[in-house]
Scaffold this motif. Structure first.
Motif, PDB file in Angstrom:
ATOM      1  N   ASP A   1      -3.437  -6.081   5.137  1.00 58.47           N
ATOM      2  CA  ASP A   1      -4.721  -6.509   4.587  1.00 58.47           C
ATOM      3  C   ASP A   1      -5.412  -7.429   5.575  1.00 58.47           C
ATOM      4  OD1 ASP A   1      -4.621  -5.209   2.160  1.00 58.47           O
ATOM      5  OD2 ASP A   1      -3.523  -6.835   1.182  1.00 58.47           O
TER       6      ASP A   1
ATOM      7  N   ASP B   1      -3.654   0.819  -3.495  1.00 57.20           N
ATOM      8  CA  ASP B   1      -3.701  -0.635  -3.431  1.00 57.20           C
ATOM      9  C   ASP B   1      -4.125  -1.188  -4.793  1.00 57.20           C
ATOM     10  OD1 ASP B   1      -3.945  -3.245  -2.638  1.00 57.20           O
ATOM     11  OD2 ASP B   1      -5.297  -2.842  -0.959  1.00 57.20           O
TER      12      ASP B   1
ATOM     13  N   HIS C   1     -11.615  -6.244   0.818  1.00 62.39           N
ATOM     14  CA  HIS C   1     -10.849  -6.570   2.021  1.00 62.39           C
ATOM     15  C   HIS C   1     -10.723  -5.321   2.886  1.00 62.39           C
ATOM     16  CE1 HIS C   1      -7.686  -5.125  -0.744  1.00 62.39           C
ATOM     17  NE2 HIS C   1      -6.948  -4.862   0.307  1.00 62.39           N
TER      18      HIS C   1
ATOM     19  N   HIS D   1       0.818  -1.206   0.000  1.00 63.96           N
ATOM     20  CA  HIS D   1       0.000   0.000   0.000  1.00 63.96           C
ATOM     21  C   HIS D   1       0.857   1.263   0.000  1.00 63.96           C
ATOM     22  CE1 HIS D   1      -2.125  -3.309   2.122  1.00 63.96           C
ATOM     23  NE2 HIS D   1      -3.079  -3.006   1.284  1.00 63.96           N
TER      24      HIS D   1
ATOM     25  N   HIS E   1      -8.582  -2.940   5.882  1.00 63.84           N
ATOM     26  CA  HIS E   1      -7.193  -2.548   6.143  1.00 63.84           C
ATOM     27  C   HIS E   1      -6.963  -2.253   7.617  1.00 63.84           C
ATOM     28  CE1 HIS E   1      -7.304  -1.775   1.742  1.00 63.84           C
ATOM     29  NE2 HIS E   1      -6.184  -2.442   1.864  1.00 63.84           N
TER      30      HIS E   1
HETATM   31 ZN   LIG Z   1      -5.097  -3.862   0.683  1.00 66.53          ZN
END
Ligand SMILES: [Zn+2]
Ligand SMILES: [Zn+2]
Length: 137
Positions: free
Chosen positions: A102, A83, A89, A35, A91
């Motif tokens: 993640d 990302d 998903h 990220h 964070h």
């Molecule tokens: Zn991510």
């Protein structure tokens, strides 16, 4: 499929013309799952693409995020992160080392009792957790 053709496909699917610099940014985000910020992407790509400017990287990540090719993550107030993983998903931001991890999420659903589906069309969901990672806690 290698990263290059994955990048091209992702950009085309999102209606973005795959220029050399856009492909390079997309490649980078598919290959680096930490990220990164736009600055980090710029410093990593600049040596191999000397013509690349910081402004181009900033404009590119903005364009990619606006068209859904990447995620813009605003969990860190100081720096926007990006990302290449656009699957659903969550964070987790470590408040000490600043790393973003993640986290898988499953079965996320908002209550339908408030007429949410009637009144709002949700196009984006972001879930952020903050705390201390295994190394820092
Ligand atoms: Zn991510
Ligand atoms: Zn940490």
């Amino acid at each position: 499929m290698n990263t290059k053709s994955k990048s091209r496909k992702r950009l085309e699917k999102c209606g973005i013309k795959p220029s050399l610099q856009r492909m390079a940014v997309m490649d980078y985000l598919l290959e680096h799952k930490m990220h990164p910020t736009a600055d980090m992407i710029f410093s990593s790509l600049q040596p191999s693409i000397p013509t690349l400017s910081k402004t181009t990287v900033y404009n590119t990540v903005k364009l990619l995020a606006e068209n859904g090719a990447i995620l813009a993550i605003n969990i860190d107030e100081k720096n926007q992160r990006f990302d290449g993983d656009i699957s659903q998903h969550a964070h987790f931001l470590c408040k000490i080392c600043g790393k973003i991890y993640d986290m898988p999420i499953a079965g996320l659903q908002i209550s339908h009792s408030e007429n949410c589906t009637e009144n709002f069309l949700i196009t984006e969901t972001q879930i952020y957790y903050k705390g201390f990672c295994k190394k820092c806690k």
